[in-house]
Design a protein around this motif. Structure first.
Motif, PDB file in Angstrom:
ATOM      1  N   UNK A   1      -3.896   1.625   7.582  1.00 47.70           N
ATOM      2  CA  UNK A   1      -2.530   1.186   7.769  1.00 47.70           C
ATOM      3  C   UNK A   1      -2.333  -0.120   6.988  1.00 47.70           C
ATOM      4  N   UNK A   2      -1.271  -0.195   6.210  1.00 45.21           N
ATOM      5  CA  UNK A   2      -0.974  -1.370   5.414  1.00 45.21           C
ATOM      6  C   UNK A   2       0.454  -1.810   5.699  1.00 45.21           C
ATOM      7  N   UNK A   3       0.757  -3.052   5.359  1.00 43.85           N
ATOM      8  CA  UNK A   3       2.118  -3.558   5.491  1.00 43.85           C
ATOM      9  C   UNK A   3       2.847  -3.339   4.176  1.00 43.85           C
ATOM     10  N   UNK A   4       4.037  -2.765   4.278  1.00 43.96           N
ATOM     11  CA  UNK A   4       4.874  -2.567   3.105  1.00 43.96           C
ATOM     12  C   UNK A   4       6.205  -3.263   3.343  1.00 43.96           C
ATOM     13  N   UNK A   5       7.012  -3.332   2.305  1.00 45.55           N
ATOM     14  CA  UNK A   5       8.313  -3.990   2.395  1.00 45.55           C
ATOM     15  C   UNK A   5       9.393  -2.950   2.612  1.00 45.55           C
ATOM     16  N   UNK A   6      10.264  -3.188   3.592  1.00 44.16           N
ATOM     17  CA  UNK A   6      11.379  -2.282   3.847  1.00 44.16           C
ATOM     18  C   UNK A   6      12.347  -2.353   2.665  1.00 44.16           C
TER      19      UNK A   6
END
Length: 161
Positions: A1-6
């Motif tokens: 799981x990674x953080x992405x930009x909305x």
């Protein structure tokens, strides 16, 4: 799981989220394209970037049905400071500020204004027109300016050579 930009609100969200937790924008399923991997290629080359973000030139209206995420402000740590810090300011603030006034109720002419009105009255005598200066102060200042203009006007010019 990674953080992405909305793509809509530009905040960080999980790559596994189906919708943005901040604005409610649905996240499209992006299938990971597997390209044929040659036998000699390392296994890291086969993985594609699952959280590739898109470019947005504006934002869509926010979904009011989805509540905004609340992030509590960080607790500020108190700093150890010496006891005397700020003591002078507190004592000065306790004393009421009394405006400087002359006996007739007008404001005094500051020292820098006296010097500059004497040396360059063409510029600095106009500061006497500020509110609070008395008529006496203005007459003296503009009288000095008039006297200098009169002296320049009556000074004989030397004949041309």
């Amino acid at each position: 799981m990674a953080l992405i930009e909305c793509y809509e609100c530009k905040r960080s969200i999980s790559s596994q989220a189906t919708a943005c937790i901040h604005c409610g924008a649905p996240m499209a399923e992006q299938p990971i394209e597997q390209s044929p991997v040659p036998v000699a290629a390392p296994p890291q080359a086969a993985a594609a970037a699952p959280g590739a973000s898109t470019i947005s030139f504006g934002s869509l209206p926010r979904n009011k049905a989805v509540p905004e995420a609340y992030v509590a402000p960080a607790e500020s740590e108190t700093k150890a400071v010496p006891v005397a810090v700020g003591r002078r300011r507190r004592t000065q603030a306790a004393e009421p500020v009394q405006p400087l006034v002359n006996a007739d109720g007008s404001r005094p002419v500051e020292g820098w204004l006296k010097i500059m009105a004497f040396l360059m009255p063409m510029i600095f005598v106009w500061f006497l027109l500020r509110s609070g200066h008395s008529l006496k102060q203005r007459v003296i200042g503009f009288g000095w300016l008039g006297l200098l203009i009169l002296c320049v006007a009556i000074t004989p010019t030397p004949p041309p050579v």
